[in-house]
Scaffold this motif. Structure first.
Motif, mmCIF file in Angstrom:
data_model
loop_
_atom_site.group_PDB
_atom_site.id
_atom_site.type_symbol
_atom_site.label_atom_id
_atom_site.label_comp_id
_atom_site.label_asym_id
_atom_site.label_seq_id
_atom_site.Cartn_x
_atom_site.Cartn_y
_atom_site.Cartn_z
ATOM 1 N N MET A 1 12.419 -0.445 17.596
ATOM 2 C CA MET A 1 11.263 0.327 17.120
ATOM 3 C C MET A 1 10.059 -0.613 16.982
ATOM 4 S SD MET A 1 11.154 3.036 13.966
ATOM 5 C CE MET A 1 11.706 2.008 12.627
ATOM 6 N N VAL A 2 8.899 -0.106 17.397
ATOM 7 C CA VAL A 2 7.660 -0.883 17.256
ATOM 8 C C VAL A 2 7.437 -1.141 15.764
ATOM 9 C CG1 VAL A 2 5.149 -0.837 17.617
ATOM 10 C CG2 VAL A 2 6.666 0.293 19.267
ATOM 11 N N ASP A 3 7.107 -2.394 15.414
ATOM 12 C CA ASP A 3 6.884 -2.711 14.008
ATOM 13 C C ASP A 3 5.398 -2.559 13.667
ATOM 14 O OD1 ASP A 3 6.887 -3.571 11.452
ATOM 15 O OD2 ASP A 3 7.555 -5.623 11.866
ATOM 16 N N CYS A 4 5.096 -1.564 12.819
ATOM 17 C CA CYS A 4 3.691 -1.317 12.448
ATOM 18 C C CYS A 4 3.352 -1.934 11.112
ATOM 19 C CB CYS A 4 3.447 0.178 12.306
ATOM 20 S SG CYS A 4 3.622 1.069 13.809
ATOM 21 N N GLY A 5 4.272 -2.625 10.480
ATOM 22 C CA GLY A 5 4.027 -3.104 9.124
ATOM 23 C C GLY A 5 4.257 -1.972 8.136
ATOM 24 N N GLU A 6 3.753 -2.149 6.917
ATOM 25 C CA GLU A 6 4.037 -1.191 5.838
ATOM 26 C C GLU A 6 3.315 0.149 6.013
ATOM 27 O OE1 GLU A 6 6.254 -0.996 3.240
ATOM 28 O OE2 GLU A 6 7.037 -2.618 4.482
ATOM 29 N N THR A 7 2.032 0.080 6.425
ATOM 30 C CA THR A 7 1.259 1.330 6.546
ATOM 31 C C THR A 7 1.279 1.800 7.996
ATOM 32 O OG1 THR A 7 -0.131 0.574 4.747
ATOM 33 C CG2 THR A 7 -0.966 2.406 6.053
ATOM 34 N N VAL A 8 1.932 2.919 8.222
ATOM 35 C CA VAL A 8 2.077 3.410 9.600
ATOM 36 C C VAL A 8 0.891 4.293 9.984
ATOM 37 C CG1 VAL A 8 3.552 4.793 11.133
ATOM 38 C CG2 VAL A 8 4.591 3.240 9.468
ATOM 39 N N ILE A 27 -10.481 14.525 5.135
ATOM 40 C CA ILE A 27 -9.078 14.335 4.740
ATOM 41 C C ILE A 27 -8.784 12.831 4.724
ATOM 42 C CG2 ILE A 27 -6.660 14.717 5.458
ATOM 43 C CD1 ILE A 27 -7.638 17.436 5.089
ATOM 44 N N SER A 28 -8.216 12.354 3.616
ATOM 45 C CA SER A 28 -7.798 10.946 3.541
ATOM 46 C C SER A 28 -6.404 10.858 2.934
ATOM 47 C CB SER A 28 -8.754 10.143 2.649
ATOM 48 O OG SER A 28 -10.060 10.178 3.151
ATOM 49 N N PHE A 29 -5.529 10.148 3.598
ATOM 50 C CA PHE A 29 -4.210 9.803 3.023
ATOM 51 C C PHE A 29 -3.561 8.727 3.893
ATOM 52 C CE2 PHE A 29 -3.264 13.531 5.765
ATOM 53 C CZ PHE A 29 -2.219 13.054 6.542
ATOM 54 N N THR A 30 -2.523 8.115 3.357
ATOM 55 C CA THR A 30 -1.768 7.135 4.148
ATOM 56 C C THR A 30 -0.292 7.533 4.120
ATOM 57 O OG1 THR A 30 -1.408 5.748 2.213
ATOM 58 C CG2 THR A 30 -3.275 5.159 3.595
ATOM 59 N N VAL A 31 0.428 7.143 5.143
ATOM 60 C CA VAL A 31 1.881 7.323 5.136
ATOM 61 C C VAL A 31 2.508 5.965 5.446
ATOM 62 C CG1 VAL A 31 3.842 8.686 5.932
ATOM 63 C CG2 VAL A 31 1.545 9.666 6.066
ATOM 64 N N ARG A 32 3.389 5.537 4.532
ATOM 65 C CA ARG A 32 4.010 4.216 4.683
ATOM 66 C C ARG A 32 5.377 4.330 5.339
ATOM 67 N NH1 ARG A 32 1.262 3.799 -0.549
ATOM 68 N NH2 ARG A 32 2.959 4.915 -1.543
ATOM 69 N N ARG A 33 5.865 3.199 5.837
ATOM 70 C CA ARG A 33 7.217 3.209 6.425
ATOM 71 C C ARG A 33 8.225 3.572 5.335
ATOM 72 N NH1 ARG A 33 10.530 -1.273 6.565
ATOM 73 N NH2 ARG A 33 11.128 -0.782 8.688
ATOM 74 N N GLY A 34 9.229 4.348 5.713
ATOM 75 C CA GLY A 34 10.254 4.748 4.753
ATOM 76 C C GLY A 34 9.858 5.926 3.872
ATOM 77 N N GLU A 35 8.683 6.500 4.163
ATOM 78 C CA GLU A 35 8.166 7.556 3.288
ATOM 79 C C GLU A 35 8.099 8.898 4.017
ATOM 80 O OE1 GLU A 35 4.462 7.837 0.257
ATOM 81 O OE2 GLU A 35 3.894 7.299 2.296
ATOM 82 N N VAL A 36 8.465 9.969 3.305
ATOM 83 C CA VAL A 36 8.202 11.328 3.801
ATOM 84 C C VAL A 36 6.980 11.851 3.052
ATOM 85 C CG1 VAL A 36 9.058 13.681 4.043
ATOM 86 C CG2 VAL A 36 10.651 11.767 4.290
ATOM 87 N N PHE A 37 5.923 12.155 3.805
ATOM 88 C CA PHE A 37 4.675 12.654 3.221
ATOM 89 C C PHE A 37 4.498 14.091 3.694
ATOM 90 C CE2 PHE A 37 0.170 13.401 2.944
ATOM 91 C CZ PHE A 37 -0.225 12.731 1.802
#
Ligand SMILES: Nc1ncnc2c1ncn2[C@@H]1O[C@H](COP(=O)(O)OP(=O)(O)OP(=O)(O)O)[C@@H](O)[C@H]1O
Length: 247
Positions: A1-8, A27-37
Motif C-alpha cells: 500500500m502507498v504510504d501517505c503518512g498519518e493524514t490521508v 467544507i473542511s475536514f481531515t481523515v487519518r490512517r486507521g480512521e473511519v470518518f
C-alpha cells in the motif's frame, strides 16, 4: 500500500457551485490512517458532491482537496483511492469473476497483482459459484457485494464508500461492516456516507453532520451525543439539523 503518512485526506474550505443548483461548502475536514470518518446528512445535503470533490470528479471552485498530500489526479487516483458509488454500475455481459479481474487490473495496472486482488475479493464477496455467472443475472445486493468486496481487497490508502451496505441482506451487511472496520484497523482511511445510523455508530471514529451544503457539527459519536444531550446519534443528528435551521 502507498504510504501517505498519518493524514490521508484533507479538505480545506472546498466549495462547489452548481450553475443551476446550490452551493456546496465551504467544507473542511481531515481523515487519518486507521480512521473511519462518516458524513451524515439529509437528502441533497452535499455528501455525494463532497465525495466527488475528494475523487477529483468535481474540481472545487474554491479551497483545496489533498489526497496523500496532493490534489487528486486521475492517473494517480487508482493507486490511492478505491470508490464504491451510491449507484452500483456493472458490466452486465461480464461474469462476476471477469468483473473483479477487469477492475483490479485498472486499479493495479498489473495483471498478476490483479488476479491476486480478484482472488481476495472473490473470497470477501462470499458469492461462491455465482462468480462464474454473468452479472446481468445478479440481484441488486449481489452486485453491491461484488463491487464492495473489490474495494475492500484493493490496497489503497483511502476507501470511499457511499451507502456501502444499502440493499444488502442483514447477514451480508454485518459481514461487510466488520470488513470495513478491519480495513481501517489495518491502516486504511475510510470516508463513509450513510443514512444508516446504526452503521455509523458501529463503524465511525468521527462523524460530520452536513446540512444544506455545510458541516454543522463534527466530532466522535460520543462527543456529538453529549453535545446535543442525545441518547443516540440519530437523535443528535436531528437536534443538530433543527438547531442549524433556526440560526
Ligand atoms: N450536477 C448538478 N447540477 C446541479 N445541482 C446538482 C448537481 N449535482 C448535485 N446537485 C445538487 O446539489 C445538492 C447536493 O447533492 P448531493 O448529491 O451531493 O447530495 P447528497 O447529500 O449526496 O444527497 P442523497 O442523500 O440524496 O444522496 C442537491 O441539491 C442536488 O440537487
Amino acid at each position: 500500500m502507498v504510504d501517505c503518512g498519518e493524514t490521508v485526506l484533507e479538505l480545506h474550505g472546498t466549495v462547489k457551485r452548481f450553475k443551476h443548483g446550490p452551493t456546496i461548502g465551504p467544507i473542511s475536514f481531515t481523515v487519518r490512517r486507521g480512521e473511519v470518518f462518516a458524513l451524515i446528512g439529509p437528502n441533497g445535503a452535499g455528501k455525494t458532491t463532497t465525495i466527488r470533490m475528494v475523487l477529483g470528479i468535481y474540481r472545487p471552485d474554491e479551497g483545496s482537496v489533498l489526497l496523500c498530500g496532493s490534489p487528486p489526479e486521475r492517473l494517480k487516483l487508482y493507486s490511492l483511492a478505491a470508490y464504491v458509488p451510491e449507484e452500483t454500475a456493472v458490466y452486465p455481459k461480464l461474469t462476476g469473476w471477469e468483473h473483479l479481474v477487469f477492475y483490479a487490473t485498472l486499479y493495479t495496472g498489473d495483471r498478476t497483482r490483479a488476479v491476486k486482488v480478484a482472488e481476495r475479493a472473490a473470497e470477501v464477496s462470499g458469492l461462491g459459484d455465482a462468480l462464474g455467472r454473468l452479472v446481468e443475472g445478479y440481484s441488486k445486493g449481489m452486485k453491491r457485494r461484488l463491487i464492495l468486496s473489490l474495494a475492500l481487497a484493493l490496497e489503497t490508502p483511502l476507501l470511499v464508500l457511499d451507502e456501502p451496505t444499502s440493499g444488502l441482506d442483514v447477514h451480508s451487511a454485518v459481514r461487510m461492516r466488520r470488513l470495513i472496520r478491519k480495513a481501517a484497523d489495518e491502516g486504511r482511511a475510510v470516508l463513509l456516507s450513510s443514512h444508516n445510523m446504526f452503521e455509523v455508530e458501529y463503524l465511525a471514529d468521527r462523524v460530520a453532520f452536513i446540512a444544506s451544503g455545510k458541516i454543522i457539527a463534527i466530532g466522535t459519536p460520543a462527543s456529538l451525543k453529549q453535545r446535543y444531550a442525545a441518547e443516540n446519534l440519530e437523535e443528535a443528528f436531528v437536534k443538530a439539523v433543527e438547531a442549524a435551521a433556526t440560526v
